[in-house]
Scaffold this active site. Structure first.
Site, PDB file in Angstrom:
ATOM      1  N   ASP A  13      -9.304   1.653   2.612  1.00  0.00           N
ATOM      2  CA  ASP A  13     -10.016   1.037   4.054  1.00  0.00           C
ATOM      3  C   ASP A  13     -10.658   1.795   5.444  1.00  0.00           C
ATOM      4  O   ASP A  13     -11.448   1.645   6.192  1.00  0.00           O
ATOM      5  CB  ASP A  13      -8.640   0.722   4.470  1.00  0.00           C
ATOM      6  CG  ASP A  13      -7.766  -0.470   3.689  1.00  0.00           C
ATOM      7  OD1 ASP A  13      -9.461  -1.420   2.931  1.00  0.00           O
ATOM      8  OD2 ASP A  13      -6.804  -0.190   3.363  1.00  0.00           O
ATOM      9  N   LYS A  27       1.106  -1.106   0.121  1.00  0.00           N
ATOM     10  CA  LYS A  27      -0.429  -0.305  -0.069  1.00  0.00           C
ATOM     11  C   LYS A  27       0.691   1.264   0.128  1.00  0.00           C
ATOM     12  O   LYS A  27       0.701   2.288  -0.501  1.00  0.00           O
ATOM     13  CB  LYS A  27      -0.822  -0.074   1.034  1.00  0.00           C
ATOM     14  CG  LYS A  27      -1.775  -0.969   0.970  1.00  0.00           C
ATOM     15  CD  LYS A  27      -2.927  -1.440   2.092  1.00  0.00           C
ATOM     16  CE  LYS A  27      -3.614  -2.275   1.984  1.00  0.00           C
ATOM     17  NZ  LYS A  27      -5.496  -1.823   3.216  1.00  0.00           N
TER      18      LYS A  27
HETATM   19  P1  NAP Z   1       1.310  -4.220   9.800  1.00  0.00           P
HETATM   20  O1  NAP Z   1       1.944  -2.935   9.455  1.00  0.00           O
HETATM   21  O2  NAP Z   1       2.439  -5.636   9.736  1.00  0.00           O
HETATM   22  O3  NAP Z   1       1.073  -4.634  11.588  1.00  0.00           O
HETATM   23  C1  NAP Z   1       0.818  -5.412  12.101  1.00  0.00           C
HETATM   24  C2  NAP Z   1       0.821  -5.214  13.542  1.00  0.00           C
HETATM   25  O4  NAP Z   1       0.501  -6.771  14.604  1.00  0.00           O
HETATM   26  C3  NAP Z   1       2.083  -3.949  14.460  1.00  0.00           C
HETATM   27  O5  NAP Z   1       0.958  -3.297  15.181  1.00  0.00           O
HETATM   28  C4  NAP Z   1       3.236  -5.371  15.300  1.00  0.00           C
HETATM   29  O6  NAP Z   1       2.942  -4.933  16.698  1.00  0.00           O
HETATM   30  C5  NAP Z   1       1.157  -5.843  16.263  1.00  0.00           C
HETATM   31  N1  NAP Z   1       1.404  -7.815  15.751  1.00  0.00           N
HETATM   32  C6  NAP Z   1       2.768  -8.284  14.924  1.00  0.00           C
HETATM   33  N2  NAP Z   1       2.565  -9.801  15.547  1.00  0.00           N
HETATM   34  C7  NAP Z   1       2.067  -8.968  16.791  1.00  0.00           C
HETATM   35  C8  NAP Z   1       2.359 -10.272  18.411  1.00  0.00           C
HETATM   36  N3  NAP Z   1       2.724 -11.490  18.477  1.00  0.00           N
HETATM   37  N4  NAP Z   1       1.579  -9.517  19.294  1.00  0.00           N
HETATM   38  C9  NAP Z   1       1.139  -7.868  19.270  1.00  0.00           C
HETATM   39  N5  NAP Z   1       1.382  -7.703  18.590  1.00  0.00           N
HETATM   40  C10 NAP Z   1       1.543  -8.014  16.957  1.00  0.00           C
HETATM   41  O7  NAP Z   1       0.319  -4.834   9.618  1.00  0.00           O
HETATM   42  P2  NAP Z   1      -1.596  -4.180   9.130  1.00  0.00           P
HETATM   43  O8  NAP Z   1      -1.344  -3.674   7.771  1.00  0.00           O
HETATM   44  O9  NAP Z   1      -1.753  -3.338   9.703  1.00  0.00           O
HETATM   45  O10 NAP Z   1      -2.330  -5.041   8.709  1.00  0.00           O
HETATM   46  C11 NAP Z   1      -2.688  -6.448  10.090  1.00  0.00           C
HETATM   47  C12 NAP Z   1      -3.908  -6.769  10.255  1.00  0.00           C
HETATM   48  O11 NAP Z   1      -5.406  -6.102   9.695  1.00  0.00           O
HETATM   49  C13 NAP Z   1      -3.922  -8.086   9.137  1.00  0.00           C
HETATM   50  O12 NAP Z   1      -4.006  -9.792   9.689  1.00  0.00           O
HETATM   51  C14 NAP Z   1      -4.482  -7.705   8.253  1.00  0.00           C
HETATM   52  O13 NAP Z   1      -4.860  -8.972   7.210  1.00  0.00           O
HETATM   53  C15 NAP Z   1      -5.935  -7.216   8.955  1.00  0.00           C
HETATM   54  N6  NAP Z   1      -6.544  -6.039   7.788  1.00  0.00           N
HETATM   55  C16 NAP Z   1      -7.450  -6.124   7.003  1.00  0.00           C
HETATM   56  C17 NAP Z   1      -8.409  -6.061   6.266  1.00  0.00           C
HETATM   57  C18 NAP Z   1      -9.651  -5.880   5.859  1.00  0.00           C
HETATM   58  O14 NAP Z   1     -10.345  -5.436   5.410  1.00  0.00           O
HETATM   59  N7  NAP Z   1     -10.449  -6.464   7.289  1.00  0.00           N
HETATM   60  C19 NAP Z   1      -7.993  -4.562   6.029  1.00  0.00           C
HETATM   61  C20 NAP Z   1      -6.483  -3.599   6.560  1.00  0.00           C
HETATM   62  C21 NAP Z   1      -5.904  -4.891   7.359  1.00  0.00           C
HETATM   63  P3  NAP Z   1       4.268  -4.192  16.670  1.00  0.00           P
HETATM   64  O15 NAP Z   1       4.546  -3.194  15.798  1.00  0.00           O
HETATM   65  O16 NAP Z   1       5.554  -4.481  17.712  1.00  0.00           O
HETATM   66  O17 NAP Z   1       5.453  -4.670  15.932  1.00  0.00           O
END
Ligand code: NAP
Length: 279
Positions: free
Chosen positions: A125, A91
């Protein structure tokens, strides 16, 4: 094969789960790009909307490796693709490619919807999330606690306070949550105290079936637990056990897809069609 101009095709049902490498992308009108992309439900959602409206656009899933986004988008433009949805992890690169992102998308720093011929870009989003809150009857003034500080948390942080919600944020890596709190005037929490009307899990922790370190005894029965991951997660299972309402990421996926569809085509998909396609 290359072609120019908008070409309309029938949608063969055997294509439902077909993935293309971007160099082998077939003639089509719309696509979703990501890496990986096999899990994406966007093709089935958009195809369901075309079918409901008697449209014969073609929407395909295309794998684009990290570092090849610009080249891939240029190639799809030449092939005559009209629009592209962008998912993880592209993105930010998609925004960098865009020549005309809207203001909110620039503020979020990530684009999930592109119009190739013009270089216009938007992020559906964030408004999609607001739409789902309205559908869930969460009114302005409600308190919202965001878990996580990644890309999706940033999209929410950019719109929730201006929509009138009172927003707190906690993240495993404190500095990232503190940065978002400073930038978007959120309340930074060093500990995840579950004192809010809505608890939103934007972390990817549930994808592996893992849990955040939360003390569910603190949660208010009747408040809403919202996980952006599609399907059941330990977060939602715990919340349900403690008497909270729960919602997973499917309504958001459908809402952002519906807004992309309308942004490209100027017409809304019939209500419920996209969500029904991914149930
Ligand atoms: P991202 O930028 O990679 O951010 C991941 C986040 O998860 C960070 O805050 C990270 O914390 C945290 N995290 C990962 N593993 C962890 C653990 N074991 N314990 C605690 N925190 C953890 O990902 P994103 O783009 O925001 O997406 C996040 C999720 O939302 C994904 O699963 C994605 O599929 C979903 N999503 C869904 C939609 C939808 O349409 N439904 C839209 C967007 C995203 P740290 O900063 O500490 O690493």
């Amino acid at each position: 094969m290359e072609f120019s101009g908008p070409t309309l095709f029938r949608i063969p049902s055997r294509e439902v789960s077909q993935i293309f490498a971007w160099r082998d992308a077939p003639p089509a009108d719309f696509a979703v790009i990501g890496d990986p992309i096999g899990h994406s439900r966007s093709p089935q959602m958009h195809r369901a909307a075309y079918a409901a409206l008697g449209m014969s656009y073609r929407y395909v899933a295309i794998q684009v490796p990290v570092g090849e986004v610009r080249e891939a988008l240029d190639s799809l433009t030449v092939k005559g693709y009209r629009g592209v949805n962008v998912t993880v992890p592209h993105k930010s690169e998609a925004l960098a490619w865009a020549r005309a992102p809207d203001e909110l998308t620039s503020r979020i720093g990530a684009a999930n919807t592109l119009e190739l011929a013009t270089g216009r870009a938007t992020n559906t989003d964030a408004p999609g999330f607001l739409k789902t809150l309205a559908d869930l009857n969460v009114k302005a003034g409600a308190s919202i606690l965001i878990f996580g500080a990644g890309g999706s948390a940033r999209a929410l942080a950019a719109v929730l306070p201006t929509a009138g919600y009172r927003v707190s944020i906690w993240n495993r890596t404190h500095s990232r949550a503190r940065n978002l709190a400073d930038e978007f005037s959120l309340n930074f929490l060093a500990e995840p105290v579950l004192d809010a009307d809505v608890l939103v899990n934007t972390t990817s922790v549930g994808l592996q079936g893992n849990e955040l370190p939360l003390d569910w005894k603190q949660a208010r029965g009747g408040s809403l637990a919202y996980d952006l991951v599609y399907g059941r997660t330990p977060f939602l299972d715990n919340a349900a056990e403690w008497g909270l309402r729960t919602v997973d990421g499917k309504p958001l996926l459908a809402a952002q897809g519906s807004l992309s569809f309308e942004w490209w085509l100027g017409i809304k998909p019939p209500p419920g069609v996209m969500l029904e396609a991914i149930r």
